[in-house]
Scaffold this active site. Structure first.
Site, mmCIF file in Angstrom:
data_model
loop_
_atom_site.group_PDB
_atom_site.id
_atom_site.type_symbol
_atom_site.label_atom_id
_atom_site.label_comp_id
_atom_site.label_asym_id
_atom_site.label_seq_id
_atom_site.Cartn_x
_atom_site.Cartn_y
_atom_site.Cartn_z
ATOM 1 N N ASP A 36 44.732 35.338 3.185
ATOM 2 C CA ASP A 36 43.776 35.266 2.058
ATOM 3 C C ASP A 36 42.340 35.044 2.544
ATOM 4 O O ASP A 36 41.434 34.872 1.735
ATOM 5 C CB ASP A 36 44.182 34.156 1.084
ATOM 6 C CG ASP A 36 44.142 32.775 1.733
ATOM 7 O OD1 ASP A 36 43.929 32.698 2.972
ATOM 8 O OD2 ASP A 36 44.312 31.775 1.018
ATOM 9 N N GLU A 38 41.317 32.476 4.470
ATOM 10 C CA GLU A 38 41.055 31.080 4.865
ATOM 11 C C GLU A 38 41.024 30.950 6.388
ATOM 12 O O GLU A 38 41.873 31.520 7.071
ATOM 13 C CB GLU A 38 42.214 30.199 4.384
ATOM 14 C CG GLU A 38 41.865 29.329 3.222
ATOM 15 C CD GLU A 38 43.032 28.401 2.877
ATOM 16 O OE1 GLU A 38 43.647 27.831 3.792
ATOM 17 O OE2 GLU A 38 43.304 28.271 1.673
ATOM 18 N N GLN A 96 15.485 28.369 3.418
ATOM 19 C CA GLN A 96 15.625 27.902 2.036
ATOM 20 C C GLN A 96 15.406 26.386 1.982
ATOM 21 O O GLN A 96 16.321 25.620 1.699
ATOM 22 C CB GLN A 96 16.993 28.278 1.497
ATOM 23 C CG GLN A 96 17.187 29.788 1.400
ATOM 24 C CD GLN A 96 18.449 30.146 0.660
ATOM 25 O OE1 GLN A 96 18.702 29.675 -0.443
ATOM 26 N NE2 GLN A 96 19.274 30.980 1.271
ATOM 27 N N HIS A 129 13.074 27.480 11.613
ATOM 28 C CA HIS A 129 12.028 28.120 10.812
ATOM 29 C C HIS A 129 10.885 27.163 10.486
ATOM 30 O O HIS A 129 9.723 27.540 10.542
ATOM 31 C CB HIS A 129 12.644 28.698 9.535
ATOM 32 C CG HIS A 129 11.623 29.324 8.647
ATOM 33 N ND1 HIS A 129 10.900 30.428 9.040
ATOM 34 C CD2 HIS A 129 11.164 28.979 7.438
ATOM 35 C CE1 HIS A 129 10.051 30.753 8.091
ATOM 36 N NE2 HIS A 129 10.194 29.890 7.105
ATOM 37 N N LYS A 191 0.874 37.917 4.385
ATOM 38 C CA LYS A 191 1.999 38.685 3.835
ATOM 39 C C LYS A 191 2.465 38.096 2.509
ATOM 40 O O LYS A 191 2.407 36.887 2.301
ATOM 41 C CB LYS A 191 3.136 38.627 4.868
ATOM 42 C CG LYS A 191 4.542 38.737 4.346
ATOM 43 C CD LYS A 191 5.573 38.452 5.432
ATOM 44 C CE LYS A 191 6.471 37.289 5.062
ATOM 45 N NZ LYS A 191 7.583 37.041 6.007
ATOM 46 N N ASP A 217 7.016 35.735 15.976
ATOM 47 C CA ASP A 217 7.656 35.133 14.805
ATOM 48 C C ASP A 217 8.839 34.311 15.283
ATOM 49 O O ASP A 217 9.292 34.469 16.423
ATOM 50 C CB ASP A 217 8.121 36.230 13.829
ATOM 51 C CG ASP A 217 8.086 35.763 12.377
ATOM 52 O OD1 ASP A 217 8.019 34.533 12.146
ATOM 53 O OD2 ASP A 217 8.142 36.614 11.476
ATOM 54 N N THR A 222 15.437 41.582 8.718
ATOM 55 C CA THR A 222 15.509 43.017 8.379
ATOM 56 C C THR A 222 14.374 43.805 9.017
ATOM 57 O O THR A 222 14.283 45.013 8.824
ATOM 58 C CB THR A 222 15.423 43.228 6.865
ATOM 59 O OG1 THR A 222 14.107 42.823 6.419
ATOM 60 C CG2 THR A 222 16.476 42.428 6.119
ATOM 61 N N GLY A 224 11.350 43.723 8.086
ATOM 62 C CA GLY A 224 10.318 44.031 7.090
ATOM 63 C C GLY A 224 8.981 43.368 7.405
ATOM 64 O O GLY A 224 7.917 43.983 7.248
ATOM 65 N N THR A 225 9.026 42.142 7.880
ATOM 66 C CA THR A 225 7.788 41.409 8.182
ATOM 67 C C THR A 225 7.045 42.067 9.345
ATOM 68 O O THR A 225 5.841 42.311 9.273
ATOM 69 C CB THR A 225 8.133 39.942 8.528
ATOM 70 O OG1 THR A 225 8.798 39.372 7.399
ATOM 71 C CG2 THR A 225 6.896 39.130 8.866
HETATM 72 C C1 R5P Z 1 9.841 34.090 7.390
HETATM 73 O O1 R5P Z 1 8.852 33.483 7.038
HETATM 74 C C2 R5P Z 1 10.270 34.231 8.819
HETATM 75 O O2 R5P Z 1 9.442 33.554 9.696
HETATM 76 C C3 R5P Z 1 10.344 35.685 9.220
HETATM 77 O O3 R5P Z 1 9.045 36.253 9.173
HETATM 78 C C4 R5P Z 1 11.237 36.465 8.285
HETATM 79 O O4 R5P Z 1 12.368 35.718 7.969
HETATM 80 C C5 R5P Z 1 11.657 37.760 8.909
HETATM 81 O O5 R5P Z 1 12.482 38.430 8.009
HETATM 82 P P1 R5P Z 1 12.404 40.005 7.903
HETATM 83 O O6 R5P Z 1 12.553 40.537 9.295
HETATM 84 O O7 R5P Z 1 13.573 40.365 7.008
HETATM 85 O O8 R5P Z 1 11.090 40.354 7.267
#
Ligand code: R5P
Length: 312
Positions: A36, A38, A96, A129, A191, A217, A222, A224-225
């Site tokens: 299941d 677990e 988060q 983070h 951003k 960073d 993903t 995206g940043t």
């Molecule tokens: C967010 O503030 C983190 O420092 C990274 O910039 C972010 O989590 C990167 O996520 P992604 O690559 O999805 O943009």
């Protein structure tokens, strides 16, 4: 007291490298899933009276790896381990750390509580983070940094035409740490996050025209940043020679296509998480094994961690 190293399934290669540096082998264990779904874990040797280190990043799939860590900690506690330390090179859920829009959990705080309840007595993490995460825990959090080793790997790609770029406001302090070690100027990208995968750039603060950007960073998820920052920098006239340095290369979803499409010279990262297969980017991976092995050795012997710990 005997030192024991255990690992779940998140990054066994790194755990093995740490154990090897300490002249140890990983303790045997069984990790299996019932039909299941677990999880069931069983440690195959005695940990009674031992100083145990569980090496497990909470990398994707985050929840599975987190549950493995918690179950291993509970198993060690019930089996009589004297000290149990979690070595979590990448700590998921750290982003988060507040309610951004309401009707959301403060997930980082909840995870901190669950970690304490599992019996873990101390946490070692790398480039979390936000350093404020420490305040979510009553148990000690030893916050180490990969920036010094990343900077050494970056040095050959830096020149007097380079500029260290923070791709968002959250990475400004990090960018200043890189810049002071490389003796370079800093630019900041403002951003705005639209969704988990999409970000938009508002403006750039600092001189980037005719310069080679080094985007730094704590993590790439993903992509995206980094993509949004790179596009804004190119539009602002930077040279099409972009270097990216991030401690944690999760590279999920569209990350690899996004980064592949950029004029990227190099991606410098660490082995805090297992890197995805089929990575075609010119990537240099700096191992965290030496730092983690030193940290484990110091904690085990009660020696200072002063040269490894970072305060921001
Ligand atoms: C967010 O503030 C983190 O420092 C990274 O910039 C972010 O989590 C990167 O996520 P992604 O690559 O999805 O943009």
């Amino acid at each position: 007291m005997t030192l024991t190293i255990l690992t779940g399934s998140a990054n066994p290669g790194l755990a093995e490298a740490v154990a090897q540096k300490l002249g140890l082998t990983l303790a045997g264990l069984t990790l299996e899933r019932f039909p299941d779904g677990e999880l069931h874990v069983e440690i195959e040797e005695s940990v009674r009276g031992k100083d145990v280190y569980l090496i497990q990043p909470t990398s994707p799939p985050v929840d599975e790896h987190l549950i493995e860590l918690l179950f291993l900690a509970d198993a060690c506690r019930r089996a009589g381990a004297t000290h149990i330390t979690a070595v979590v090179p990448y700590f998921g859920y750290a982003r988060q750390d507040r309610r951004a829009t309401g009707r959301e959990p403060v997930a980082a705080r909840l995870i901190a509580d669950v970690i304490e309840v599992s019996g873990l007595q101390r946490l070692v993490a790398i480039d979390v983070h936000s350093a404020a995460l420490e305040g979510f825990f009553r148990i000690p959090l030893e916050h180490l940094s990969a920036v010094p080793v990343l900077v050494e790997a970056l040095r050959p790609y830096a020149s007097e035409k380079s500029v260290v770029v923070s791709p968002d406001l959250g990475a400004v302090k990090l960018a200043h740490r890189y810049a002071s070690m490389l003796n370079l100027p800093v630019a900041i990208v403002h951003k705005m996050r639209i969704s988990g995968e999409e970000v938009r750039v508002q403006r750039i603060v600092g001189e980037v025209e005719g310069m080679s950007p080094i985007i730094v960073d704590d993590m790439i998820s993903t992509g995206g940043t980094v993509e949004a920052a790179a596009k804004a920098l190119l539009a602002a006239g930077c040279l099409p020679r972009i270097t990216v340095s991030a401690t944690h290369a999760l590279l999920v979803g569209p990350a690899m296509e996004r980064l592949d499409a950029l004029p990227m010279q190099h991606l410098i990262t660490t082995d805090s998480v297992s890197l995805p297969e089929g990575l075609t980017l010119p990537t240099e991976v700096v191992s965290l094994a030496p730092i983690l092995a030193r940290a484990v050795k110091s904690l085990h012997s009660g020696a200072t961690l002063a040269d490894l710990v970072v305060y921001q």
